[in-house]
Motif scaffolding. Sequence first.
Motif, PDB file in Angstrom:
ATOM      1  N   TRP A   1      12.229  12.367  11.451  1.00  0.00           N
ATOM      2  CA  TRP A   1      11.630  11.222  10.752  1.00  0.00           C
ATOM      3  C   TRP A   1      10.297  11.632  10.123  1.00  0.00           C
ATOM      4  N   ALA A   2       9.462  12.304  10.921  1.00  0.00           N
ATOM      5  CA  ALA A   2       8.127  12.680  10.448  1.00  0.00           C
ATOM      6  C   ALA A   2       8.203  13.624   9.245  1.00  0.00           C
ATOM      7  N   SER A   3       9.203  14.491   9.232  1.00  0.00           N
ATOM      8  CA  SER A   3       9.341  15.458   8.132  1.00  0.00           C
ATOM      9  C   SER A   3       9.956  14.837   6.888  1.00  0.00           C
ATOM     10  N   ALA A   4      10.786  13.814   7.091  1.00  0.00           N
ATOM     11  CA  ALA A   4      11.563  13.277   5.975  1.00  0.00           C
ATOM     12  C   ALA A   4      10.896  12.125   5.237  1.00  0.00           C
ATOM     13  N   VAL A   5       9.997  11.371   5.906  1.00  0.00           N
ATOM     14  CA  VAL A   5       9.387  10.232   5.213  1.00  0.00           C
ATOM     15  C   VAL A   5       8.532  10.726   4.045  1.00  0.00           C
ATOM     16  N   LYS A   6       8.543   9.954   2.969  1.00  0.00           N
ATOM     17  CA  LYS A   6       7.813  10.321   1.756  1.00  0.00           C
ATOM     18  C   LYS A   6       6.774   9.256   1.430  1.00  0.00           C
ATOM     19  N   LYS A   7       5.653   9.686   0.895  1.00  0.00           N
ATOM     20  CA  LYS A   7       4.589   8.753   0.549  1.00  0.00           C
ATOM     21  C   LYS A   7       4.980   7.965  -0.695  1.00  0.00           C
ATOM     22  N   GLN A   8       4.932   6.651  -0.547  1.00  0.00           N
ATOM     23  CA  GLN A   8       5.266   5.772  -1.668  1.00  0.00           C
ATOM     24  C   GLN A   8       4.679   4.389  -1.412  1.00  0.00           C
ATOM     25  N   LYS A   9       4.726   3.558  -2.425  1.00  0.00           N
ATOM     26  CA  LYS A   9       4.196   2.206  -2.287  1.00  0.00           C
ATOM     27  C   LYS A   9       5.213   1.346  -1.538  1.00  0.00           C
TER      28      LYS A   9
ATOM     29  N   GLY B   1      23.921   0.919  11.320  1.00  0.00           N
ATOM     30  CA  GLY B   1      23.822   1.293   9.910  1.00  0.00           C
ATOM     31  C   GLY B   1      22.437   1.804   9.561  1.00  0.00           C
ATOM     32  N   VAL B   2      21.953   1.479   8.365  1.00  0.00           N
ATOM     33  CA  VAL B   2      20.667   1.978   7.881  1.00  0.00           C
ATOM     34  C   VAL B   2      19.516   1.288   8.609  1.00  0.00           C
ATOM     35  N   TYR B   3      18.513   2.065   8.979  1.00  0.00           N
ATOM     36  CA  TYR B   3      17.291   1.536   9.576  1.00  0.00           C
ATOM     37  C   TYR B   3      16.084   2.142   8.861  1.00  0.00           C
ATOM     38  N   GLN B   4      14.923   1.521   9.008  1.00  0.00           N
ATOM     39  CA  GLN B   4      13.726   1.932   8.293  1.00  0.00           C
ATOM     40  C   GLN B   4      12.731   2.623   9.214  1.00  0.00           C
ATOM     41  N   VAL B   5      12.027   3.610   8.660  1.00  0.00           N
ATOM     42  CA  VAL B   5      10.928   4.279   9.372  1.00  0.00           C
ATOM     43  C   VAL B   5       9.693   4.216   8.486  1.00  0.00           C
ATOM     44  N   LEU B   6       8.625   3.668   9.037  1.00  0.00           N
ATOM     45  CA  LEU B   6       7.361   3.540   8.321  1.00  0.00           C
ATOM     46  C   LEU B   6       6.278   4.247   9.125  1.00  0.00           C
ATOM     47  N   GLU B   7       5.545   5.150   8.494  1.00  0.00           N
ATOM     48  CA  GLU B   7       4.435   5.832   9.152  1.00  0.00           C
ATOM     49  C   GLU B   7       3.132   5.393   8.485  1.00  0.00           C
ATOM     50  N   MET B   8       2.248   4.763   9.280  1.00  0.00           N
ATOM     51  CA  MET B   8       0.993   4.220   8.767  1.00  0.00           C
ATOM     52  C   MET B   8      -0.174   5.040   9.324  1.00  0.00           C
ATOM     53  N   PRO B   9      -0.839   5.825   8.478  1.00  0.00           N
ATOM     54  CA  PRO B   9      -1.922   6.675   8.968  1.00  0.00           C
ATOM     55  C   PRO B   9      -3.203   5.882   9.233  1.00  0.00           C
ATOM     56  N   TYR B  10      -4.002   6.426  10.116  1.00  0.00           N
ATOM     57  CA  TYR B  10      -5.360   5.945  10.324  1.00  0.00           C
ATOM     58  C   TYR B  10      -6.291   6.771   9.447  1.00  0.00           C
ATOM     59  N   GLU B  11      -7.517   6.334   9.323  1.00  0.00           N
ATOM     60  CA  GLU B  11      -8.477   7.059   8.493  1.00  0.00           C
ATOM     61  C   GLU B  11      -8.517   8.526   8.912  1.00  0.00           C
ATOM     62  N   GLY B  12      -8.510   9.389   7.922  1.00  0.00           N
ATOM     63  CA  GLY B  12      -8.465  10.825   8.181  1.00  0.00           C
ATOM     64  C   GLY B  12      -7.052  11.369   8.138  1.00  0.00           C
TER      65      GLY B  12
ATOM     66  N   GLY C   1       0.812  -1.207   0.000  1.00  0.00           N
ATOM     67  CA  GLY C   1       0.000   0.000   0.000  1.00  0.00           C
ATOM     68  C   GLY C   1       0.846   1.257   0.000  1.00  0.00           C
ATOM     69  N   ASP C   2       0.172   2.400  -0.039  1.00  0.00           N
ATOM     70  CA  ASP C   2       0.844   3.696  -0.028  1.00  0.00           C
ATOM     71  C   ASP C   2       1.027   4.161   1.413  1.00  0.00           C
ATOM     72  N   PHE C   3       2.289   4.282   1.827  1.00  0.00           N
ATOM     73  CA  PHE C   3       2.602   4.706   3.190  1.00  0.00           C
ATOM     74  C   PHE C   3       3.736   5.728   3.158  1.00  0.00           C
ATOM     75  N   TYR C   4       3.963   6.369   4.287  1.00  0.00           N
ATOM     76  CA  TYR C   4       5.093   7.286   4.423  1.00  0.00           C
ATOM     77  C   TYR C   4       6.303   6.468   4.868  1.00  0.00           C
ATOM     78  N   TYR C   5       7.385   6.553   4.085  1.00  0.00           N
ATOM     79  CA  TYR C   5       8.520   5.649   4.303  1.00  0.00           C
ATOM     80  C   TYR C   5       9.833   6.384   4.085  1.00  0.00           C
ATOM     81  N   GLY C   6      10.845   5.952   4.852  1.00  0.00           N
ATOM     82  CA  GLY C   6      12.178   6.487   4.654  1.00  0.00           C
ATOM     83  C   GLY C   6      13.224   5.559   5.236  1.00  0.00           C
ATOM     84  N   GLU C   7      14.451   5.667   4.731  1.00  0.00           N
ATOM     85  CA  GLU C   7      15.589   4.936   5.262  1.00  0.00           C
ATOM     86  C   GLU C   7      16.583   5.942   5.816  1.00  0.00           C
ATOM     87  N   PHE C   8      17.109   5.649   7.011  1.00  0.00           N
ATOM     88  CA  PHE C   8      17.936   6.611   7.718  1.00  0.00           C
ATOM     89  C   PHE C   8      19.197   5.942   8.264  1.00  0.00           C
TER      90      PHE C   8
END
Length: 410
Positions: free
Chosen positions: A279-287, A237-248, A221-228
């Motif tokens: 993290w919140a500012s840098a993650v980008k919406k992508q599949k 080393g590199v770790y992942q950040v995934l932000e999964m929104p709720y409805e709204g 699905g489409d989520f906010y994601y980034g590698e840091f």
Amino acid sequence: MLLLGVLTLLSLQALPVKTDFQDETITEFSVNLYHQLQSAGNEENIIYSPLSIAVALGMVELGARGSTLKEIRQVMGYGHLKGGDEFLLLKNLTQSLIVDESQYVVKLANSLFLQNGVHFNENFVHMMKKYFHAEIETVDFSQSAAVADRINKWVENQTENKIHDLVSADDFSSVSRLALINGVYFRGNWKNQFRPEHTRTFSFTKDDGNEVQTLMMYQQGDFYYGEFSDGTSEAGGVYQVLEMPYEGEEMSMMIVLPRQEVPLATLEPIIKAQLIEEWASAVKKQKVEVYLPRFKIEQKIDLKESLQDLGVKKMFTKDADLSAMTDGTDLFIGKAVQKAYLEVTEEGAEAAAASGMIALTRTLILYPQVMADHPFFFVIRNRKTGTVLFMGRVMNPEVIDANVHDFDAL
């Protein structure tokens, strides 16, 4: 669906009478408390609500004076605010979070249980109602079993019956004078829901290397994601950040996942309030392909010990100055506890409406893949204000017996 229930209890006892609240502030307090809990050194799950604790401490602060007041303000990070401004900010913050709609539900409730026959400062009671909309009840703490039952029923009602037995009869006695109870409840439906038929039995590798069987949800699905990376080996080393929104999309769960071979304990030291905002500012919406375990966490935290370690000490001793609460009675905090509950599943309150089937056995990875089959850190936050409602980690998800059901047939 995500279900969260949490309560904070602060119980006041009597000694014998002698012959803009900034959102980054609560994030800073959240992280400081997380590190204090994490430093215990065990491999347990963590779930707590810094917002609930901040509100409970705010209620105590209304009645505090002198060095007791100074300690609370210092630990909460209110030093840059004019004295008293934090109460209006707490009021505005909590009011902005309280919603009751189909997308998600946030409930905050406060209650004062006062000892019959003890005169409490009218201004203190008035301010409690003004800033915290606290319900006021009188009880006889010497009837400890009846009081505990009354408080526990109030707790269950405020948390959709998710939090049980917050207090016991042993928590109260004839010297108890006041119990401050704060409840926070959150229920959210994923914006992109997981389909139950995609859930499979999966191995989750704990930091000690042992594997447990759990139910792993899956979706693309489409989520906010980034590698840091912090540029060093401290975080593995590199770790992942995934932000999964709720409805709204106003509320979300942010998941921070180290590499498979890197223990979460290696990543935890770098967690800071400023980094969460980055993290919140840098993650980008992508599949993204997401593998997330179903999990359920319930934890009871001794806040007295935790807050003392952070620097809030005097309010728990005979030297406490809570003179703005009542005249003629020396009070101190006899007990402070929080109990939180978290459950994450595939769906929200209604059936999932996602379409398309993606097989778990794909060998060609077309999109970033977040495989949460090992311990991870999480934050439940308001995406508009940055306010942290809940924070914790999953070291061990809900374990299932793969022999009980044929999950491959789901």
